[in-house]
Design a protein around this motif. Structure first.
Motif, PDB file in Angstrom:
ATOM      1  N   ASP A   1     -19.213 -16.856  -8.692  1.00  7.36           N
ATOM      2  CA  ASP A   1     -18.335 -15.787  -9.099  1.00  7.36           C
ATOM      3  C   ASP A   1     -18.013 -15.285 -10.484  1.00  7.36           C
ATOM      4  N   GLU A   2     -18.544 -16.152 -11.250  1.00  8.48           N
ATOM      5  CA  GLU A   2     -18.251 -15.806 -12.978  1.00  8.48           C
ATOM      6  C   GLU A   2     -19.517 -14.816 -13.000  1.00  8.48           C
ATOM      7  N   ILE A   3     -20.636 -15.090 -12.404  1.00  7.76           N
ATOM      8  CA  ILE A   3     -21.973 -14.087 -12.349  1.00  7.76           C
ATOM      9  C   ILE A   3     -21.427 -12.621 -11.954  1.00  7.76           C
ATOM     10  N   VAL A   4     -20.584 -12.556 -10.808  1.00  6.23           N
ATOM     11  CA  VAL A   4     -20.119 -11.319 -10.440  1.00  6.23           C
ATOM     12  C   VAL A   4     -19.240 -10.668 -11.496  1.00  6.23           C
ATOM     13  N   LEU A   5     -18.537 -11.334 -11.908  1.00 11.38           N
ATOM     14  CA  LEU A   5     -17.635 -10.761 -13.000  1.00 11.38           C
ATOM     15  C   LEU A   5     -18.342 -10.370 -13.964  1.00 11.38           C
ATOM     16  N   GLY A   6     -19.380 -10.892 -14.669  1.00 12.93           N
ATOM     17  CA  GLY A   6     -20.224 -10.720 -15.716  1.00 12.93           C
ATOM     18  C   GLY A   6     -20.995  -9.064 -15.272  1.00 12.93           C
ATOM     19  N   TYR A   7     -21.499  -9.215 -14.251  1.00  8.69           N
ATOM     20  CA  TYR A   7     -22.130  -8.035 -13.559  1.00  8.69           C
ATOM     21  C   TYR A   7     -21.037  -6.804 -13.506  1.00  8.69           C
ATOM     22  N   ARG A   8     -20.090  -7.021 -13.010  1.00  8.28           N
ATOM     23  CA  ARG A   8     -18.884  -5.938 -13.129  1.00  8.28           C
ATOM     24  C   ARG A   8     -18.440  -5.361 -14.349  1.00  8.28           C
ATOM     25  N   SER A   9     -18.451  -6.323 -15.383  1.00  4.29           N
ATOM     26  CA  SER A   9     -18.130  -5.937 -16.721  1.00  4.29           C
ATOM     27  C   SER A   9     -19.136  -5.236 -17.506  1.00  4.29           C
ATOM     28  N   LEU A  10     -20.321  -5.596 -16.945  1.00  6.12           N
ATOM     29  CA  LEU A  10     -21.482  -4.912 -17.748  1.00  6.12           C
ATOM     30  C   LEU A  10     -21.747  -3.585 -17.126  1.00  6.12           C
ATOM     31  N   ALA A  11     -21.313  -3.299 -15.636  1.00 10.44           N
ATOM     32  CA  ALA A  11     -21.163  -1.863 -15.315  1.00 10.44           C
ATOM     33  C   ALA A  11     -20.117  -1.188 -15.863  1.00 10.44           C
ATOM     34  N   ARG A  12     -19.015  -1.625 -16.231  1.00 10.41           N
ATOM     35  CA  ARG A  12     -18.088  -0.813 -16.893  1.00 10.41           C
ATOM     36  C   ARG A  12     -18.358  -0.418 -18.318  1.00 10.41           C
ATOM     37  N   GLU A  13     -19.514  -1.036 -18.955  1.00 14.51           N
ATOM     38  CA  GLU A  13     -20.000  -0.547 -20.157  1.00 14.51           C
ATOM     39  C   GLU A  13     -21.253   0.459 -19.955  1.00 14.51           C
ATOM     40  N   GLY A  14     -21.409   0.710 -18.727  1.00 18.08           N
ATOM     41  CA  GLY A  14     -22.371   1.638 -18.222  1.00 18.08           C
ATOM     42  C   GLY A  14     -23.914   1.011 -18.213  1.00 18.08           C
ATOM     43  N   LEU A  15     -24.005  -0.224 -18.118  1.00 15.97           N
ATOM     44  CA  LEU A  15     -25.391  -1.078 -17.800  1.00 15.97           C
ATOM     45  C   LEU A  15     -25.268  -1.560 -16.381  1.00 15.97           C
ATOM     46  N   PHE A  16     -26.336  -0.915 -15.819  1.00 16.80           N
ATOM     47  CA  PHE A  16     -26.689  -1.452 -14.073  1.00 16.80           C
ATOM     48  C   PHE A  16     -27.751  -2.278 -14.271  1.00 16.80           C
ATOM     49  N   VAL A  17     -27.249  -3.812 -13.828  1.00 16.60           N
ATOM     50  CA  VAL A  17     -28.299  -4.610 -13.957  1.00 16.60           C
ATOM     51  C   VAL A  17     -28.300  -5.552 -12.439  1.00 16.60           C
ATOM     52  N   GLU A  18     -29.325  -6.401 -12.405  1.00 13.84           N
ATOM     53  CA  GLU A  18     -29.369  -7.226 -11.175  1.00 13.84           C
ATOM     54  C   GLU A  18     -28.382  -8.412 -11.522  1.00 13.84           C
ATOM     55  N   LEU A  19     -28.038  -9.004 -10.374  1.00 15.70           N
ATOM     56  CA  LEU A  19     -26.774 -10.090 -10.576  1.00 15.70           C
ATOM     57  C   LEU A  19     -27.499 -11.344 -11.481  1.00 15.70           C
TER      58      LEU A  19
END
Length: 354
Positions: free
Chosen positions: A273-291
């Protein structure tokens, strides 16, 4: 550290004198490396440090694997191989298939059935690899690959191949070059553990060459459900949504421990669940990464909570792969496109601009 990269595209040519190559090595490259080191204002404010993101998803096949694969394939050709083989959770297969195609080599891939993201599988197939799904996990696929490479004339290009680690260490050279120094802390995901091994080697060599005066504290983060190094025991059935690090018996286990111990860092774990939160926070910075990439962000937050991030420290987090590797995770149960009537008023209402 000054590096003249004019006319030296790809990591082998750029760092020729620091890699196990010679003029007899046929260079198979897709102009990998030279990926951006992106400053994160949001994360810097959140953890009261200077946070930089090494975005390896902008390598040619979308992951850090290309750094090691250019060298592994080039050396396979130099040694007279006609075929290469790998086990993979996805990124290695994509990279091996692309570089093998570039070098004119046959490529075989063993993957765990039903456990490879579609974007990665598509890459391996489109580049012409023979992809075989096996019953079992990545660790079993690697066992079989090693057995085949021992018995038949085929080069194994997983991270047990020493040239993979040699190529991947160049990311540490680039970080030192971009910052003009080593970071204080280096934070990254850990799956098969070759990458943290490679970064530590790169930083250590950069210090010996007097490019940097010190080396960073290395922190590697496994997913909780696939954390054999943290548990100190093989995980027979690793389980995490971050498929790229769903590995229960890392090939570079000893190298990861060495990196952590020599740098006075640690190998730790973070929950999904913390990996997912990190994933989403990066997306809000414009960075699309794999999980799996987001394990480094979850790890940074864990370090901050434990008091391990000094105020003002220079931190580098590695983002290992691009988000298009796993589009299903991006969409998931999230928002979908909304149907709207084809007129300005309806569109303005949906955009809440009316």
């Amino acid at each position: 550290m000054a590096v003249d990269i004019a006319g030296r595209r790809g990591i082998i040519r750029r760092y020729f004198d620091h890699l196990p190559v010679s003029d007899a090595t046929p260079v198979v490259t897709l102009d990998e490396g030279d990926t951006p080191l992106i400053f994160s204002e949001r994360l810097s404010n959140e953890v009261d440090a200077e946070v930089w993101l090494k975005y390896e998803g902008l390598n040619p096949t979308g992951s850090f694997k290309d750094r090691g694969m250019t060298l592994a394939i080039s050396k396979a050709l130099e040694e007279g191989s006609d075929a290469v083989l790998c086990a993979s959770t996805g990124n290695t297969s994509a990279s091996a298939a692309a570089y093998a195609a570039r070098g004119g080599l046959t490529c075989g891939v063993l993957i765990p059935r039903g456990n490879v993201a579609l974007g990665k599988l598509a890459q391996a197939l489109v580049h012409g690899a023979t992809v075989l799904e096996i019953e079992g996990n990545f660790d079993r696929a690697l066992e079989l690959s090693r057995e085949l490479a021992d018995r038949y004339p085929v080069t194994l290009v997983n991270s047990v191949n020493p040239f993979r680690i040699e190529g991947q260490k160049t990311a540490a050279f680039e970080i030192a070059q971009a910052l003009g120094r080593a970071p204080d802390l280096h934070v990254m995901p850990v799956g098969n553990a070759g990458n943290i091994t490679a970064y530590w080697r790169g930083y250590s060599e950069a210090r010996r060459a007097n490019w940097i005066s010190d080396t960073p504290i290395m922190y590697g983060f496994q997913a909780e459900g696939a954390s054999p190094i943290v548990r100190g025991a093989v995980v027979d059935e690793p389980d995490t949504i971050a498929t790229a690090i769903r590995i229960g018996n890392p090939a570079s286990w000893k190298g990861a421990l060495q990196a952590a111990e020599e740098s006075e860092g640690a190998i730790r774990s973070v929950p999904d669940d913390e990996i997912v939160l990190g994933y989403r926070s990066l997306a809000r910075e414009g960075l699309f990464v794999e999980l799996a990439s987001a394990a480094s962000i979850a790890g940074l937050r864990q370090l901050k909570a434990s008091g391990a991030v000094p105020s003002g420290a220079v931190v580098v987090c590695v983002l290992t792969g691009h988000g298009l590797k796993d589009p299903d995770s991006a969409i998931g149960d999230g928002p979908r496109p909304q149907i709207v009537e084809a007129n300005v008023e309806a569109i303005l209402a949906k955009l809440e601009l009316a």
